[in-house]
Design an enzyme around this catalytic site. Structure first.
Site, PDB file in Angstrom:
ATOM      1  N   ILE A 120      93.770 -31.468  -1.679  1.00 27.94           N
ATOM      2  CA  ILE A 120      92.804 -30.803  -2.556  1.00 27.94           C
ATOM      3  C   ILE A 120      91.615 -31.720  -2.842  1.00 27.94           C
ATOM      4  O   ILE A 120      91.756 -32.780  -3.472  1.00 27.94           O
ATOM      5  CB  ILE A 120      93.477 -30.328  -3.865  1.00 27.94           C
ATOM      6  CG1 ILE A 120      94.693 -29.448  -3.529  1.00 27.94           C
ATOM      7  CG2 ILE A 120      92.475 -29.580  -4.753  1.00 27.94           C
ATOM      8  CD1 ILE A 120      94.432 -28.289  -2.560  1.00 27.94           C
ATOM      9  N   PRO A 171      83.711 -16.723   3.357  1.00 29.57           N
ATOM     10  CA  PRO A 171      82.463 -16.831   4.134  1.00 29.57           C
ATOM     11  C   PRO A 171      81.465 -17.809   3.517  1.00 29.57           C
ATOM     12  O   PRO A 171      80.770 -18.545   4.230  1.00 29.57           O
ATOM     13  CB  PRO A 171      81.906 -15.404   4.130  1.00 29.57           C
ATOM     14  CG  PRO A 171      83.127 -14.549   4.021  1.00 29.57           C
ATOM     15  CD  PRO A 171      84.069 -15.310   3.128  1.00 29.57           C
ATOM     16  N   ARG A 175      65.704 -49.730  21.263  1.00 32.84           N
ATOM     17  CA  ARG A 175      66.696 -50.614  21.890  1.00 32.84           C
ATOM     18  C   ARG A 175      66.322 -50.841  23.360  1.00 32.84           C
ATOM     19  O   ARG A 175      66.027 -49.889  24.086  1.00 32.84           O
ATOM     20  CB  ARG A 175      68.075 -49.958  21.806  1.00 32.84           C
ATOM     21  CG  ARG A 175      69.173 -50.743  22.451  1.00 32.84           C
ATOM     22  CD  ARG A 175      69.518 -51.967  21.650  1.00 32.84           C
ATOM     23  NE  ARG A 175      70.593 -52.724  22.289  1.00 32.84           N
ATOM     24  CZ  ARG A 175      70.925 -53.955  21.928  1.00 32.84           C
ATOM     25  NH1 ARG A 175      70.264 -54.579  20.961  1.00 32.84           N
ATOM     26  NH2 ARG A 175      71.913 -54.581  22.536  1.00 32.84           N
ATOM     27  N   GLU A 212      82.240 -20.486   1.770  1.00 34.62           N
ATOM     28  CA  GLU A 212      82.744 -21.829   2.079  1.00 34.62           C
ATOM     29  C   GLU A 212      82.387 -22.178   3.525  1.00 34.62           C
ATOM     30  O   GLU A 212      81.981 -23.299   3.824  1.00 34.62           O
ATOM     31  CB  GLU A 212      84.267 -21.873   1.872  1.00 34.62           C
ATOM     32  CG  GLU A 212      84.868 -23.215   2.266  1.00 34.62           C
ATOM     33  CD  GLU A 212      86.373 -23.316   2.041  1.00 34.62           C
ATOM     34  OE1 GLU A 212      86.966 -22.379   1.475  1.00 34.62           O
ATOM     35  OE2 GLU A 212      86.954 -24.342   2.432  1.00 34.62           O
ATOM     36  N   ARG A 213      82.533 -21.209   4.400  1.00 35.08           N
ATOM     37  CA  ARG A 213      82.256 -21.470   5.825  1.00 35.08           C
ATOM     38  C   ARG A 213      80.775 -21.714   6.059  1.00 35.08           C
ATOM     39  O   ARG A 213      80.399 -22.583   6.854  1.00 35.08           O
ATOM     40  CB  ARG A 213      82.789 -20.313   6.668  1.00 35.08           C
ATOM     41  CG  ARG A 213      84.288 -20.376   6.655  1.00 35.08           C
ATOM     42  CD  ARG A 213      85.035 -19.255   7.291  1.00 35.08           C
ATOM     43  NE  ARG A 213      86.448 -19.515   7.010  1.00 35.08           N
ATOM     44  CZ  ARG A 213      87.400 -18.610   6.905  1.00 35.08           C
ATOM     45  NH1 ARG A 213      87.109 -17.335   7.107  1.00 35.08           N
ATOM     46  NH2 ARG A 213      88.633 -18.957   6.642  1.00 35.08           N
ATOM     47  N   PRO A 257     101.919 -28.213   1.214  1.00 41.05           N
ATOM     48  CA  PRO A 257     102.491 -28.968   2.335  1.00 41.05           C
ATOM     49  C   PRO A 257     102.954 -28.043   3.470  1.00 41.05           C
ATOM     50  O   PRO A 257     102.827 -28.383   4.643  1.00 41.05           O
ATOM     51  CB  PRO A 257     103.668 -29.712   1.703  1.00 41.05           C
ATOM     52  CG  PRO A 257     103.280 -29.857   0.265  1.00 41.05           C
ATOM     53  CD  PRO A 257     102.482 -28.628  -0.079  1.00 41.05           C
ATOM     54  N   ALA A 269     101.854 -24.750   3.944  1.00 40.80           N
ATOM     55  CA  ALA A 269     100.980 -23.586   4.172  1.00 40.80           C
ATOM     56  C   ALA A 269      99.510 -23.983   4.087  1.00 40.80           C
ATOM     57  O   ALA A 269      99.021 -24.321   3.013  1.00 40.80           O
ATOM     58  CB  ALA A 269     101.275 -22.501   3.135  1.00 40.80           C
ATOM     59  N   GLY A 316      89.114 -23.672   7.200  1.00 39.87           N
ATOM     60  CA  GLY A 316      89.628 -22.858   8.316  1.00 39.87           C
ATOM     61  C   GLY A 316      89.353 -23.592   9.614  1.00 39.87           C
ATOM     62  O   GLY A 316      88.204 -23.918   9.922  1.00 39.87           O
TER      63      GLY A 316
HETATM   64  C1  LIG Z   1      89.776 -33.801   3.825  1.00 44.69           C
HETATM   65  C2  LIG Z   1      90.362 -32.454   3.558  1.00 44.69           C
HETATM   66  C3  LIG Z   1      89.950 -31.733   2.466  1.00 44.69           C
HETATM   67  C4  LIG Z   1      90.527 -30.485   2.188  1.00 44.69           C
HETATM   68  N1  LIG Z   1      90.165 -29.829   1.035  1.00 44.69           N
HETATM   69  C5  LIG Z   1      90.867 -28.721   0.680  1.00 44.69           C
HETATM   70  C6  LIG Z   1      90.637 -28.107  -0.605  1.00 44.69           C
HETATM   71  O1  LIG Z   1      89.770 -28.546  -1.378  1.00 44.69           O
HETATM   72  N2  LIG Z   1      91.403 -27.035  -0.946  1.00 44.69           N
HETATM   73  C7  LIG Z   1      92.361 -26.535  -0.121  1.00 44.69           C
HETATM   74  O2  LIG Z   1      93.021 -25.587  -0.515  1.00 44.69           O
HETATM   75  N3  LIG Z   1      92.578 -27.069   1.100  1.00 44.69           N
HETATM   76  C8  LIG Z   1      91.871 -28.152   1.514  1.00 44.69           C
HETATM   77  N4  LIG Z   1      92.114 -28.742   2.738  1.00 44.69           N
HETATM   78  C9  LIG Z   1      93.129 -28.164   3.600  1.00 44.69           C
HETATM   79  C10 LIG Z   1      92.591 -27.504   4.858  1.00 44.69           C
HETATM   80  O3  LIG Z   1      91.914 -26.314   4.543  1.00 44.69           O
HETATM   81  C11 LIG Z   1      93.766 -27.306   5.816  1.00 44.69           C
HETATM   82  O4  LIG Z   1      94.170 -28.603   6.241  1.00 44.69           O
HETATM   83  C12 LIG Z   1      93.423 -26.435   6.997  1.00 44.69           C
HETATM   84  O5  LIG Z   1      93.185 -25.111   6.595  1.00 44.69           O
HETATM   85  C13 LIG Z   1      94.530 -26.446   8.063  1.00 44.69           C
HETATM   86  O6  LIG Z   1      95.780 -26.204   7.493  1.00 44.69           O
HETATM   87  P1  LIG Z   1      97.005 -27.190   7.833  1.00 44.69           P
HETATM   88  O7  LIG Z   1      96.545 -28.577   7.579  1.00 44.69           O
HETATM   89  O8  LIG Z   1      98.203 -26.718   7.108  1.00 44.69           O
HETATM   90  O9  LIG Z   1      97.217 -27.040   9.387  1.00 44.69           O
HETATM   91  P2  LIG Z   1      98.186 -25.984  10.110  1.00 44.69           P
HETATM   92  O10 LIG Z   1      97.941 -24.638   9.561  1.00 44.69           O
HETATM   93  O11 LIG Z   1      99.565 -26.516  10.072  1.00 44.69           O
HETATM   94  O12 LIG Z   1      97.634 -26.050  11.595  1.00 44.69           O
HETATM   95  C14 LIG Z   1      98.068 -27.040  12.556  1.00 44.69           C
HETATM   96  C15 LIG Z   1      97.380 -26.716  13.889  1.00 44.69           C
HETATM   97  O13 LIG Z   1      97.805 -25.425  14.324  1.00 44.69           O
HETATM   98  C16 LIG Z   1      96.675 -24.612  14.571  1.00 44.69           C
HETATM   99  N5  LIG Z   1      96.980 -23.212  14.239  1.00 44.69           N
HETATM  100  C17 LIG Z   1      97.520 -22.717  13.102  1.00 44.69           C
HETATM  101  N6  LIG Z   1      97.600 -21.390  13.170  1.00 44.69           N
HETATM  102  C18 LIG Z   1      97.101 -21.030  14.376  1.00 44.69           C
HETATM  103  C19 LIG Z   1      96.895 -19.780  15.052  1.00 44.69           C
HETATM  104  N7  LIG Z   1      97.186 -18.619  14.449  1.00 44.69           N
HETATM  105  N8  LIG Z   1      96.350 -19.796  16.285  1.00 44.69           N
HETATM  106  C20 LIG Z   1      96.032 -20.970  16.884  1.00 44.69           C
HETATM  107  N9  LIG Z   1      96.188 -22.181  16.298  1.00 44.69           N
HETATM  108  C21 LIG Z   1      96.706 -22.198  15.061  1.00 44.69           C
HETATM  109  C22 LIG Z   1      95.591 -25.156  13.655  1.00 44.69           C
HETATM  110  O14 LIG Z   1      94.298 -24.777  14.104  1.00 44.69           O
HETATM  111  C23 LIG Z   1      95.853 -26.638  13.763  1.00 44.69           C
HETATM  112  O15 LIG Z   1      95.248 -27.138  14.923  1.00 44.69           O
HETATM  113  C24 LIG Z   1      91.507 -29.947   3.061  1.00 44.69           C
HETATM  114  C25 LIG Z   1      91.881 -30.664   4.201  1.00 44.69           C
HETATM  115  C26 LIG Z   1      91.333 -31.894   4.458  1.00 44.69           C
HETATM  116  C27 LIG Z   1      91.790 -32.647   5.681  1.00 44.69           C
END
Ligand SMILES: Cc1cc2nc3c(=O)[nH]c(=O)nc-3n(C[C@H](O)[C@H](O)[C@H](O)COP(=O)(O)OP(=O)(O)OC[C@H]3O[C@@H](n4cnc5c(N)ncnc54)[C@H](O)[C@@H]3O)c2cc1C
Length: 382
Positions: A160, A243, A271, A245-246, A131, A133, A367
């Site tokens: 997750i 990488p 259409r 995953e990306r 929540p 991180a 990411g």
């Molecule tokens: C459908 C779904 C499936 C997922 N599946 C998984 C999974 O299987 N396992 C897992 O571990 N996670 C999973 N995630 C989590 C996902 O990887 C994170 O939601 C994502 O990495 C962003 O983290 P956060 O939600 O905490 O956003 P935050 O880190 O709180 O970011 C909020 C905003 O701030 C921006 N931001 C943050 N830091 C910076 C910076 N340094 N510079 C500029 N902008 C910044 C972000 O880009 C974003 O726009 C999933 C998420 C979703 C929605």
């Protein structure tokens, strides 16, 4: 422009994948989305048909094939029938979880986990995000404290993918609060571990069939034998595996952009408005021309990335470039294609509408776009 990525083997594989998806996925995908749950049996069938886990060695029931072009074929065929919830679930198996199990396991662990994974009996998940991180993984608070032959895990994970369905979860936990980035380790937490509970199945705007969940660890006792790799190297392992995953997100974005554009071209030809096909309006042709150009140029980058990955040479920064660019391209293409469908584009019975909501997460998970640009920018000025 002719695409040179594939050889005869890949095209033969495409036929198998297409037939499988027509038979085992297309007839059920709407039901799975409605149920917000994919029937687990399909993963056993998919594994048996070779749709995923190909990279597992033959001694564990896989095929030992290391060629990302086969995954690209699966992404393209899944996108063709617009079964993105199913597609994301098998991408999670192949692009996220499997490589931790292949690269970081000892022999005993391989024997324990790989056969079930190769047969589709075992579904995996990767639990990094909490929540508090997400982008900044150094903020992870879930802790694991050694107690004899076990680790006692406390904390919470969220978002997750396949968190409810997963039989094994690759968990990132803090094992030494004083060791900075060397204070994290990876564990495999198995279903039935005392103190490990699933939370809510989260309500999302897209990918309804794909379960996304909260996980809770309350004095969960994880055997030391489930530590992955070396203690303290968790973040290092994540960095070396992200990488892949990306590339997985890039591949899905490429495939969906192409599939939705192709069906939109057909739609615009059929259409009619003002006594002509909408494709005959110059504005529409310009829209199609721009998208076709962007998709073809992106394809060249993706193909290069796939071949680099096959050769073990995909640079993490190049993977980050592909991830943000392709996922943003997918968002733009699907949005413009929806517009070209008019009101029908807003109706969920049209593939473009479903693709629209399923697309949105692509620039967030794996990411965010901002984090990708930050990585690339830092590499440029370093
Ligand atoms: C459908 C779904 C499936 C997922 N599946 C998984 C999974 O299987 N396992 C897992 O571990 N996670 C999973 N995630 C989590 C996902 O990887 C994170 O939601 C994502 O990495 C962003 O983290 P956060 O939600 O905490 O956003 P935050 O880190 O709180 O970011 C909020 C905003 O701030 C921006 N931001 C943050 N830091 C910076 C910076 N340094 N510079 C500029 N902008 C910044 C972000 O880009 C974003 O726009 C999933 C998420 C979703 C929605």
């Amino acid at each position: 422009m002719r695409r040179a990525l594939y050889e005869a083997d890949h095209e033969a594989y495409r036929e198998t994948v297409r037939a499988f998806l027509e038979r085992e996925v297309a007839p059920y995908k709407e039901q799975w989305d409605e149920d917000r749950w994919i029937d687990r049996e399909v993963f056993k069938k998919a594994a048996a048909a070779g749709l995923y886990a190909l990279e597992i060695g033959e001694e564990y029931g896989g095929s030992g094939v290391h060629d990302y072009r086969f995954r690209m074929v699966v992404c393209e065929e899944v996108a063709r029938i617009n079964a993105l919830s199913f597609g994301v679930t098998i991408s999670l198996q192949d692009d996220l979880v499997l490589h931790y199990l292949l690269d970081l396991t000892n022999d005993e662990q391989k024997h324990r986990w790989l056969p079930g994974y190769a047969s589709g009996d075992t579904i995996g998940a990767l639990a990094m995000t909490e929540p508090g991180a997400g982008s900044d993984l150094r903020g992870i608070r879930t802790s694991a404290v050694r107690d004899g032959d076990e680790w006692v895990v406390n904390g919470q994970k969220t978002f997750i993918s396949s968190g409810i369905m997963a039989d094994l979860v690759v968990l990132v936990a803090r094992t030494d609060p004083d060791a900075g980035s060397r204070g994290f380790s990876l564990f495999v937490v198995e279903s039935g571990t005392p103190g490990f509970e699933r939370g809510r199945k989260l309500e999302k705007i897209g990918l309804p069939g794909q379960d996304t969940a909260e996980l809770f660890f309350s004095d969960a006792r994880v055997p030391h034998a489930n530590l992955l790799g070396e203690e303290g190297k968790g973040l290092q392992y994540l960095m070396s595996h992200l990488p892949r995953e990306r590339l997985g997100v890039t591949a899905k974005s490429m495939a969906t952009s192409r599939a939705i554009l192709d069906l939109t071209i057909d739609y615009c030809k059929q259409r009619r408005a003002f006594d002509q096909a909408v494709a005959d309006f110059q504005h529409v042709r310009f829209e199609l021309a721009e998208m076709q150009t962007e998709v073809e140029i992106a394809e060249a980058y993706v193909d290069r990335s796939v071949l680099a990955y096959n050769a073990g040479e995909l640079d993490p920064i190049d993977a980050a470039k592909g991830k943000w660019y392709l996922s943003e391209l997918q968002k733009r293409v699907v949005d413009r294609c929806l517009q070209l469908h008019g009101g029908y584009g807003y109706m969920t019975e049209y593939p473009v509408a479903k693709a629209f909501v399923d697309t949105r997460v692509q620039t967030i998970y794996g990411g965010t776009t901002e984090i990708m640009k930050d990585l690339i920018g830092r590499a440029i000025v370093r």
